[in-house]
Scaffold this motif. Structure first.
Motif, PDB file in Angstrom:
ATOM      1  N   TYR A 138       0.820  -1.329  -0.115  1.00  0.00           N
ATOM      2  CA  TYR A 138       0.037   0.071  -0.067  1.00  0.00           C
ATOM      3  C   TYR A 138       0.861   1.202   0.095  1.00  0.00           C
ATOM      4  CZ  TYR A 138      -3.252  -3.461   1.400  1.00  0.00           C
ATOM      5  OH  TYR A 138      -3.906  -4.759   1.530  1.00  0.00           O
ATOM      6  N   LYS A 139       2.235   1.067   0.075  1.00  0.00           N
ATOM      7  CA  LYS A 139       3.112   2.371   0.159  1.00  0.00           C
ATOM      8  C   LYS A 139       2.853   3.181  -0.981  1.00  0.00           C
ATOM      9  CE  LYS A 139       6.470   0.346   3.347  1.00  0.00           C
ATOM     10  NZ  LYS A 139       7.953  -0.057   3.627  1.00  0.00           N
ATOM     11  N   LYS A 140       2.829   2.507  -2.353  1.00  0.00           N
ATOM     12  CA  LYS A 140       2.511   3.525  -3.363  1.00  0.00           C
ATOM     13  C   LYS A 140       1.335   4.361  -3.502  1.00  0.00           C
ATOM     14  CE  LYS A 140       3.918   1.810  -7.351  1.00  0.00           C
ATOM     15  NZ  LYS A 140       3.796   1.062  -8.672  1.00  0.00           N
ATOM     16  N   GLU A 141       0.266   3.722  -2.764  1.00  0.00           N
ATOM     17  CA  GLU A 141      -0.886   4.511  -2.729  1.00  0.00           C
ATOM     18  C   GLU A 141      -0.937   5.503  -1.572  1.00  0.00           C
ATOM     19  OE1 GLU A 141      -5.038   5.714  -2.816  1.00  0.00           O
ATOM     20  OE2 GLU A 141      -3.552   4.787  -4.374  1.00  0.00           O
ATOM     21  N   ILE A 142      -0.116   5.158  -0.419  1.00  0.00           N
ATOM     22  CA  ILE A 142      -0.007   6.121   0.480  1.00  0.00           C
ATOM     23  C   ILE A 142       0.718   7.612   0.035  1.00  0.00           C
ATOM     24  CG2 ILE A 142       1.124   6.672   2.643  1.00  0.00           C
ATOM     25  CD1 ILE A 142       0.639   3.650   3.364  1.00  0.00           C
ATOM     26  N   LYS A 143       1.715   7.200  -0.947  1.00  0.00           N
ATOM     27  CA  LYS A 143       2.729   8.392  -1.330  1.00  0.00           C
ATOM     28  C   LYS A 143       1.762   9.118  -2.273  1.00  0.00           C
ATOM     29  CE  LYS A 143       7.047   6.178  -1.070  1.00  0.00           C
ATOM     30  NZ  LYS A 143       8.334   5.684  -1.876  1.00  0.00           N
ATOM     31  N   ARG A 144       0.757   8.380  -3.129  1.00  0.00           N
ATOM     32  CA  ARG A 144      -0.036   9.129  -3.878  1.00  0.00           C
ATOM     33  C   ARG A 144      -1.043  10.010  -3.106  1.00  0.00           C
ATOM     34  NH1 ARG A 144      -5.010   9.554  -5.799  1.00  0.00           N
ATOM     35  NH2 ARG A 144      -5.759   7.899  -4.444  1.00  0.00           N
ATOM     36  N   LEU A 145      -1.499   9.522  -2.025  1.00  0.00           N
ATOM     37  CA  LEU A 145      -2.531  10.470  -1.199  1.00  0.00           C
ATOM     38  C   LEU A 145      -1.842  11.586  -0.716  1.00  0.00           C
ATOM     39  CD1 LEU A 145      -4.136   7.518   0.537  1.00  0.00           C
ATOM     40  CD2 LEU A 145      -5.260   8.833  -1.023  1.00  0.00           C
TER      41      LEU A 145
ATOM     42  N   THR B 247      -4.739  13.615   6.887  1.00  0.00           N
ATOM     43  CA  THR B 247      -4.491  12.894   8.233  1.00  0.00           C
ATOM     44  C   THR B 247      -4.147  11.359   8.337  1.00  0.00           C
ATOM     45  OG1 THR B 247      -6.789  12.328   8.807  1.00  0.00           O
ATOM     46  CG2 THR B 247      -6.254  14.624   9.369  1.00  0.00           C
ATOM     47  N   ASN B 248      -3.301  11.237   9.237  1.00  0.00           N
ATOM     48  CA  ASN B 248      -2.977   9.666   9.418  1.00  0.00           C
ATOM     49  C   ASN B 248      -4.379   8.584   9.269  1.00  0.00           C
ATOM     50  OD1 ASN B 248      -0.767  10.673   9.492  1.00  0.00           O
ATOM     51  ND2 ASN B 248       0.086   9.583  11.346  1.00  0.00           N
ATOM     52  N   VAL B 249      -5.396   9.233  10.098  1.00  0.00           N
ATOM     53  CA  VAL B 249      -6.537   8.519  10.288  1.00  0.00           C
ATOM     54  C   VAL B 249      -7.275   8.207   8.679  1.00  0.00           C
ATOM     55  CG1 VAL B 249      -9.073   8.815  11.337  1.00  0.00           C
ATOM     56  CG2 VAL B 249      -7.049   9.431  12.662  1.00  0.00           C
ATOM     57  N   LEU B 250      -7.184   9.248   8.051  1.00  0.00           N
ATOM     58  CA  LEU B 250      -7.910   9.310   7.000  1.00  0.00           C
ATOM     59  C   LEU B 250      -7.037   8.273   5.858  1.00  0.00           C
ATOM     60  CD1 LEU B 250     -10.540  10.228   5.323  1.00  0.00           C
ATOM     61  CD2 LEU B 250      -8.983  12.188   4.437  1.00  0.00           C
ATOM     62  N   ILE B 251      -5.929   8.508   6.206  1.00  0.00           N
ATOM     63  CA  ILE B 251      -5.237   7.395   5.198  1.00  0.00           C
ATOM     64  C   ILE B 251      -5.308   6.156   5.504  1.00  0.00           C
ATOM     65  CG2 ILE B 251      -2.621   6.665   4.735  1.00  0.00           C
ATOM     66  CD1 ILE B 251      -1.797   9.474   4.691  1.00  0.00           C
ATOM     67  N   LEU B 252      -5.451   5.793   6.908  1.00  0.00           N
ATOM     68  CA  LEU B 252      -5.729   4.468   7.313  1.00  0.00           C
ATOM     69  C   LEU B 252      -6.972   4.039   7.012  1.00  0.00           C
ATOM     70  CD1 LEU B 252      -4.911   1.977   9.250  1.00  0.00           C
ATOM     71  CD2 LEU B 252      -6.092   3.365  10.992  1.00  0.00           C
ATOM     72  N   GLU B 253      -7.884   4.826   6.894  1.00  0.00           N
ATOM     73  CA  GLU B 253      -9.288   4.374   6.462  1.00  0.00           C
ATOM     74  C   GLU B 253      -9.319   4.222   4.948  1.00  0.00           C
ATOM     75  OE1 GLU B 253     -13.522   6.774   5.889  1.00  0.00           O
ATOM     76  OE2 GLU B 253     -12.494   7.286   7.637  1.00  0.00           O
ATOM     77  N   LYS B 254      -8.409   4.980   4.034  1.00  0.00           N
ATOM     78  CA  LYS B 254      -8.660   4.765   2.576  1.00  0.00           C
ATOM     79  C   LYS B 254      -7.862   3.325   2.226  1.00  0.00           C
ATOM     80  CE  LYS B 254      -9.186   9.358   1.108  1.00  0.00           C
ATOM     81  NZ  LYS B 254     -10.482   8.893   0.319  1.00  0.00           N
ATOM     82  N   ILE B 255      -6.775   2.811   3.049  1.00  0.00           N
ATOM     83  CA  ILE B 255      -6.066   1.814   2.788  1.00  0.00           C
ATOM     84  C   ILE B 255      -6.563   0.434   3.217  1.00  0.00           C
ATOM     85  CG2 ILE B 255      -3.744   2.949   2.286  1.00  0.00           C
ATOM     86  CD1 ILE B 255      -2.835   1.932   5.096  1.00  0.00           C
TER      87      ILE B 255
ATOM     88  N   LEU C 144      -8.913  -0.873   0.924  1.00  0.00           N
ATOM     89  CA  LEU C 144      -8.127  -1.430  -0.196  1.00  0.00           C
ATOM     90  C   LEU C 144      -7.746  -2.851   0.183  1.00  0.00           C
ATOM     91  CD1 LEU C 144      -5.913   1.410  -1.964  1.00  0.00           C
ATOM     92  CD2 LEU C 144      -8.160   0.447  -2.518  1.00  0.00           C
ATOM     93  N   GLY C 145      -7.895  -3.242   1.544  1.00  0.00           N
ATOM     94  CA  GLY C 145      -7.540  -4.701   2.174  1.00  0.00           C
ATOM     95  C   GLY C 145      -6.453  -4.760   3.172  1.00  0.00           C
ATOM     96  N   TYR C 146      -6.071  -3.324   3.431  1.00  0.00           N
ATOM     97  CA  TYR C 146      -4.827  -3.308   4.630  1.00  0.00           C
ATOM     98  C   TYR C 146      -5.261  -3.744   5.871  1.00  0.00           C
ATOM     99  CZ  TYR C 146      -1.506  -1.444   7.916  1.00  0.00           C
ATOM    100  OH  TYR C 146      -0.808  -1.108   8.855  1.00  0.00           O
ATOM    101  N   GLU C 147      -4.658  -4.837   6.467  1.00  0.00           N
ATOM    102  CA  GLU C 147      -5.347  -5.282   7.918  1.00  0.00           C
ATOM    103  C   GLU C 147      -4.189  -5.118   9.008  1.00  0.00           C
ATOM    104  OE1 GLU C 147      -5.486  -9.378   6.786  1.00  0.00           O
ATOM    105  OE2 GLU C 147      -7.418  -9.101   5.927  1.00  0.00           O
TER     106      GLU C 147
ATOM    107  N   ILE D 222       2.121   0.982  12.670  1.00  0.00           N
ATOM    108  CA  ILE D 222       3.124   0.818  11.487  1.00  0.00           C
ATOM    109  C   ILE D 222       2.983   1.989  10.268  1.00  0.00           C
ATOM    110  CG2 ILE D 222       3.538  -0.783   9.851  1.00  0.00           C
ATOM    111  CD1 ILE D 222       2.487  -3.003  11.335  1.00  0.00           C
ATOM    112  N   LEU D 223       1.767   2.201  10.326  1.00  0.00           N
ATOM    113  CA  LEU D 223       1.540   3.264   9.435  1.00  0.00           C
ATOM    114  C   LEU D 223       2.067   4.752   9.907  1.00  0.00           C
ATOM    115  CD1 LEU D 223      -0.136   4.457   6.827  1.00  0.00           C
ATOM    116  CD2 LEU D 223      -2.123   4.841   8.352  1.00  0.00           C
TER     117      LEU D 223
END
Length: 321
Positions: free
Chosen positions: A56-63, A71-79, A82-85, A90-91
């Motif tokens: 998911y690192k590529k998507e995080i960089k894109r965001l 915010t970190n919370v919104l990034i966590l929600e979006k990934i 996409l299936g992040y468990e 760590i995030l």
């Protein structure tokens, strides 16, 4: 074995294809030492397991590129969509590496002549007082407009000494600033809960007598009294390093001479002006007038003799008259 040598061993083995025995002969070390250096690399590689975050690192960089303030919370929600468990920590660790470090910056606060002074204490080591060693403190008051300041060494930070230092500063300036800024000193603030401040009654009475207003900084906000912080550093790095002071009497007399002859006549690094000249021309006339009689700060204290018939006061012992 240092890091460079371990790296050279791995280079000889992995890149040049040399055997453990050949490396040992070339470097003049035991084969077991060579094996240990190579095993350290293998163990580190085993420990570097893939992270759940890797896909998911590529998507995080894109965001982050799309919205650097996301915010970190919104990034966590979006990934997670996409299936992040994985977990939040760590995030968070990964995002700390990606986000640029932002240093806090503050606009310099300038005030009108006579409007404000800042006060603080500083610990300055020990000094001889008679036959005893006492803790040495520096009291300092600086006028925020002209940067003209007063300081004096003391061997106590008790309330009566604190008030006496104020009176000496007012006499030195020939007047009283309209507002004085403090840290949350016990001499000024007995307790505080947010903006609910319980002031020391004796300090309130003192301020009322001289007509100035008490101002206290927010907790953990030293920049709100940055002028006195910087002048204390100036005193510590210049006056305190100037010479070795024999005793308390010596340092007191030298302090006033240095203050009048050196400190007040220097060109200030921020304003580019001489503080005493700015004070005399533009600030002194705006100070509040001193009352005819100084505040009575004396705090009588009953002291009983000890079993040996001696009185103990401020770490000294006195005989009964």
């Amino acid at each position: 074995m240092d890091k460079d040598k371990r790296g050279y061993i791995r280079y000889l083995h992995n890149t040049l294809g040399k055997s453990i025995s050949a490396i040992a002969r070339e470097l003049g070390i035991a084969r077991q030492t060579v094996r240990r250096a190579l095993n350290e690399q293998t163990n580190r590689a085993k420990n570097q397991r893939p992270s759940k975050l890797d896909p998911y690192k590529k998507e995080i960089k894109r965001l982050l590129e799309a919205n650097p303030n996301i915010t970190n919370v919104l990034i966590l929600e979006k990934i997670r969509q996409l299936g992040y468990e994985g977990g939040r920590s760590i995030l968070g660790d990964y995002l700390r590496k990606l986000r640029p470090k932002v240093r806090e910056s503050y606009l310099p606060i300038e005030t009108m002549p006579g409007e404000q002074a800042q006060v603080d204490w500083a610990y300055a080591g020990e000094i001889a007082v008679g036959e005893h060693k006492r803790k040495l403190y520096i009291f300092c008051m600086i006028l925020s407009y002209s940067r003209h300041f007063y300081f004096e060494p003391t061997v106590s930070m008790k309330q009566d000494i604190f008030l006496a230092c104020h009176i000496n500063a007012f006499r030195f300036f020939g007047g009283v600033p309209k507002n004085i800024v403090y840290d949350n000193l016990k001499s000024v603030v007995l307790s505080r809960l947010g903006n609910d401040i319980h002031y020391n009654p004796s300090m309130l009475d003192f301020a009322a007598y001289y007509g100035f207003k008490l101002k206290v900084c927010n907790p953990r906000a030293p920049h709100e009294k940055g002028k006195v912080e910087r002048i204390i550093a100036y005193i510590t790095n210049n006056f305190m390093q100037k010479e070795e002071y024999h005793d308390f009497k010596h340092i007191r007399s030298e302090a006033l001479l240095w203050l009048k002859n050196t400190a007040c006549k220097r060109k200030h690094s921020t304003t580019g002006k001489v503080p005493i000249e700015e004070f005399e021309k533009k600030e002194k006339a705006f100070l509040l007038k001193l009352p005819q009689k100084a505040y009575d700060y004396a705090a009588p204290k009953v002291i009983h003799p000890q079993k040996d018939g001696l009185f103990r006061f401020d770490a000294n012992r006195y005989s009964v008259p």
